[in-house]
Design an enzyme around this catalytic site. Structure first.
Site, mmCIF file in Angstrom:
data_model
loop_
_atom_site.group_PDB
_atom_site.id
_atom_site.type_symbol
_atom_site.label_atom_id
_atom_site.label_comp_id
_atom_site.label_asym_id
_atom_site.label_seq_id
_atom_site.Cartn_x
_atom_site.Cartn_y
_atom_site.Cartn_z
ATOM 1 N N HIS A 59 -4.721 -2.260 -1.669
ATOM 2 C CA HIS A 59 -4.278 -2.979 -2.960
ATOM 3 C C HIS A 59 -4.470 -2.373 -4.236
ATOM 4 C CE1 HIS A 59 -3.456 -7.098 -0.988
ATOM 5 N NE2 HIS A 59 -3.318 -6.351 -0.060
ATOM 6 N N ASP A 65 -7.086 3.289 -9.127
ATOM 7 C CA ASP A 65 -7.577 3.466 -10.656
ATOM 8 C C ASP A 65 -8.582 2.080 -10.898
ATOM 9 O OD1 ASP A 65 -5.843 1.204 -10.895
ATOM 10 O OD2 ASP A 65 -4.856 1.766 -12.638
ATOM 11 N N PRO A 99 3.517 -5.340 -0.037
ATOM 12 C CA PRO A 99 4.238 -6.017 0.939
ATOM 13 C C PRO A 99 3.746 -7.278 1.401
ATOM 14 C CG PRO A 99 3.158 -3.950 1.599
ATOM 15 C CD PRO A 99 3.075 -4.048 0.208
ATOM 16 N N ASP A 130 -10.644 1.607 15.760
ATOM 17 C CA ASP A 130 -9.959 2.196 17.056
ATOM 18 C C ASP A 130 -8.820 1.946 17.289
ATOM 19 O OD1 ASP A 130 -10.054 -0.374 17.685
ATOM 20 O OD2 ASP A 130 -11.737 -0.354 19.131
HETATM 21 C C1 HEM Z 1 3.435 -3.320 5.016
HETATM 22 C C2 HEM Z 1 2.008 -3.172 4.899
HETATM 23 C C3 HEM Z 1 0.894 -4.387 4.951
HETATM 24 C C4 HEM Z 1 1.231 -5.713 5.014
HETATM 25 C C5 HEM Z 1 2.380 -6.520 4.806
HETATM 26 C C6 HEM Z 1 -0.183 -6.235 5.193
HETATM 27 C C7 HEM Z 1 -0.634 -7.521 5.107
HETATM 28 C C8 HEM Z 1 -1.769 -7.999 5.164
HETATM 29 C C9 HEM Z 1 -1.977 -9.278 5.112
HETATM 30 C C10 HEM Z 1 -0.990 -10.507 5.057
HETATM 31 C C11 HEM Z 1 -3.238 -9.522 5.637
HETATM 32 C C12 HEM Z 1 -4.003 -11.101 5.653
HETATM 33 C C13 HEM Z 1 -4.834 -11.196 4.603
HETATM 34 C C14 HEM Z 1 -5.499 -12.655 4.413
HETATM 35 O O1 HEM Z 1 -5.176 -13.428 5.207
HETATM 36 O O2 HEM Z 1 -6.529 -12.536 3.965
HETATM 37 C C15 HEM Z 1 -3.814 -8.433 5.846
HETATM 38 C C16 HEM Z 1 -5.342 -8.195 5.858
HETATM 39 C C17 HEM Z 1 -5.653 -6.803 6.046
HETATM 40 N N1 HEM Z 1 -4.984 -5.570 5.667
HETATM 41 FE FE1 HEM Z 1 -2.977 -5.446 5.433
HETATM 42 N N2 HEM Z 1 -1.023 -5.221 5.157
HETATM 43 C C18 HEM Z 1 -0.353 -4.090 5.015
HETATM 44 C C19 HEM Z 1 -0.929 -2.768 4.869
HETATM 45 C C20 HEM Z 1 -2.153 -2.405 5.019
HETATM 46 C C21 HEM Z 1 -2.883 -1.309 4.832
HETATM 47 C C22 HEM Z 1 -2.167 0.003 4.481
HETATM 48 C C23 HEM Z 1 -4.172 -1.333 5.004
HETATM 49 C C24 HEM Z 1 -5.399 -0.376 4.566
HETATM 50 C C25 HEM Z 1 -5.284 0.975 4.911
HETATM 51 C C26 HEM Z 1 -4.532 -2.704 5.086
HETATM 52 C C27 HEM Z 1 -5.647 -3.094 5.358
HETATM 53 C C28 HEM Z 1 -5.862 -4.775 5.594
HETATM 54 C C29 HEM Z 1 -7.145 -5.076 6.194
HETATM 55 C C30 HEM Z 1 -8.427 -4.309 6.531
HETATM 56 C C31 HEM Z 1 -7.151 -6.751 6.211
HETATM 57 C C32 HEM Z 1 -8.085 -7.438 6.798
HETATM 58 C C33 HEM Z 1 -8.659 -8.066 5.440
HETATM 59 C C34 HEM Z 1 -10.004 -8.964 5.525
HETATM 60 O O3 HEM Z 1 -10.546 -9.042 6.912
HETATM 61 O O4 HEM Z 1 -10.531 -9.403 4.586
HETATM 62 N N3 HEM Z 1 -3.445 -3.632 5.136
HETATM 63 N N4 HEM Z 1 -3.030 -7.443 5.422
#
Ligand code: HEM
Ligand SMILES: *[C@@H]1O[C@H](CO)[C@@H](O)[C@H](O)[C@H]1NC(C)=O
Ligand SMILES: *[C@@H]1O[C@H](CO)[C@@H](O)[C@H](O)[C@H]1NC(C)=O
Ligand SMILES: *[C@@H]1O[C@H](CO)[C@@H](O)[C@H](O)[C@H]1NC(C)=O
Length: 318
Positions: free
Chosen positions: A61, A69, A155, A238
């Site tokens: 983010h 930054d 996104p 993994d």
């Molecule tokens: C199209 C791209 C992406 C979308 C739409 C997306 C969307 C989301 C959403 C909706 C969540 C759930 C958040 C929540 O309920 O608190 C999430 C969690 C997460 N996202 Fe993504 N994400 C994307 C790409 C990425 C990328 C590029 C990374 C890191 C390199 C990432 C890492 C994570 C991680 C580690 C979580 C879990 C966070 C936690 O446990 O607190 N995501 N993502």
């Protein structure tokens, strides 16, 4: 002729010269910088393995909104809302880990190590602790002077694969790199409000057994969470995420679509069957993510407190 050669060389060399980041940037000014961050992350991780996911999402983010930054760390003030107020911020966590590292770094080497570098190093360490690759991070990032909710364009879980590819491509990322980075969903959780709509009238692309399980998890509680990786290793970096989405066990719509869409399905199968290939790709893509639109040299500042712009620059930022 010679002049032309010179200009060609000049232009090709320029991007590398401008990328002022360098491995071991703090060696002369704060030799313990990287080990301090590693110790703080190690301590946190021992108490709570979920910080790997927290930091990964924070990094994404941060870097996707006006570059890496540390703009995501700025707290809102009465006068001025920050990035934290934007919709997608909700549920980003791990801010205390960065604060702890910053405090120890300010004690050891005041006004030297940027918050943007702390995030990048902390993510690297947390990924390694969670069984992921232990890659080398170039440092020298500076902290930005802007943090505004209106800049946050990230996104959402229902974005199409082609829409996501466009967003990543706008940041210079390939489809392969996007699929690799979404592999970060091999750790961490999603709140029910992000995928409830796939349960009420069941999404035919979701394994019915998973639909049934998630319905129980989310029943009457939008704030409940489910592991993004439904295998037995929700805290490990993994390639299980790819195996799970091939089994129609993706939690977010975008996760599932990645396995189904023509343009990404082959990459998904590749990573599902090649864990080592995924590790290598993940290390490279994380390095690239951490280098997005960084501030270097004299740009920005080195914040004393990661949650606020330095006093001298607060006016400028307003
Ligand atoms: C199209 C791209 C992406 C979308 C739409 C997306 C969307 C989301 C959403 C909706 C969540 C759930 C958040 C929540 O309920 O608190 C999430 C969690 C997460 N996202 Fe993504 N994400 C994307 C790409 C990425 C990328 C590029 C990374 C890191 C390199 C990432 C890492 C994570 C991680 C580690 C979580 C879990 C966070 C936690 O446990 O607190 N995501 N993502
Ligand atoms: C995220 O933004 C919402 C408003 O959209 C706000 O209520 C919430 O406190 C913010 N979260 C953080 C951690 O600042
Ligand atoms: C990663 O590599 C560094 C430097 O070699 C080492 O000090 C650290 O312990 C490694 N981290 C993990 C989790 O293996
Ligand atoms: C994949 O793309 C090809 C050509 O673009 C198309 O003919 C085919 O129907 C697509 N398959 C799926 C499963 O979407």
């Amino acid at each position: 002729m010679h002049m032309k050669m010179f200009f060609l060389l000049f232009f090709f060399a320029l991007p590398f010269v401008m990328a002022d980041l360098q491995v071991g940037f703090y060696k002369p000014t704060c030799p313990q910088a990287e080990s301090i961050v590693r110790q703080v992350v190690q301590n946190e991780f021992t108490g709570d393995r979920s910080i790997t996911a927290a930091l990964l999402r924070m990094h994404f983010h941060d870097c996707f909104v006006s570059g890496c930054d540390a703009s995501i760390l700025i707290d809102s003030t009465n006068k001025k809302p920050s990035e934290k107020e934007a919709g997608p911020n909700q549920t980003v966590r791990g801010y205390e880990v960065i604060d702890k590292a910053k405090k120890r770094l300010e004690d050891a080497c005041p006004s030297t190590v940027s918050c943007a570098d702390i995030i990048t190093l902390a993510v690297r360490d947390a990924v390694a602790l969670a069984g992921g690759p232990n890659y080398t991070v170039a440092t020298g990032r500076r902290d930005g002077l802007e943090s505004s909710p209106s800049k946050v364009i990230l996104p959402g879980p229902e974005i199409s694969v082609s829409g996501a590819l466009q967003m990543f491509s706008a940041k210079g990322m390939t489809g392969n790199e996007m699929v690799t980075l979404l592999g970060a969903h091999t750790v961490g959780v999603a709140h029910c409000f992000f995928f409830n709509d796939r349960l009420s009238s069941p999404d035919p692309t979701m394994d019915p057994a998973l639909v049934a399980k998630l319905k129980k998890t989310c029943a009457g509680n939008d704030e409940a969470t489910a592991f993004l990786d439904q295998s037995r290793t929700p805290f490990t970096i993994d390639n299980q995420y790819y195996k799970q989405i091939l089994l129609r066990r993706g939690i977010l719509q975008i996760d599932q679509e990645l396995a189904l869409d023509n343009s990404t399905s082959r990459i998904v199968s590749g990573f599902a069957s090649n864990g080592i290939g995924f590790r290598q790709s993940f290390a490279k893509a994380m390095i690239k993510l951490g280098n997005l639109q960084v501030l270097v040299g004299k740009a920005g500042e080195i914040r004393n407190n990661c949650r606020a712009f330095n006093l001298a620059n607060r006016k400028a930022a307003n």
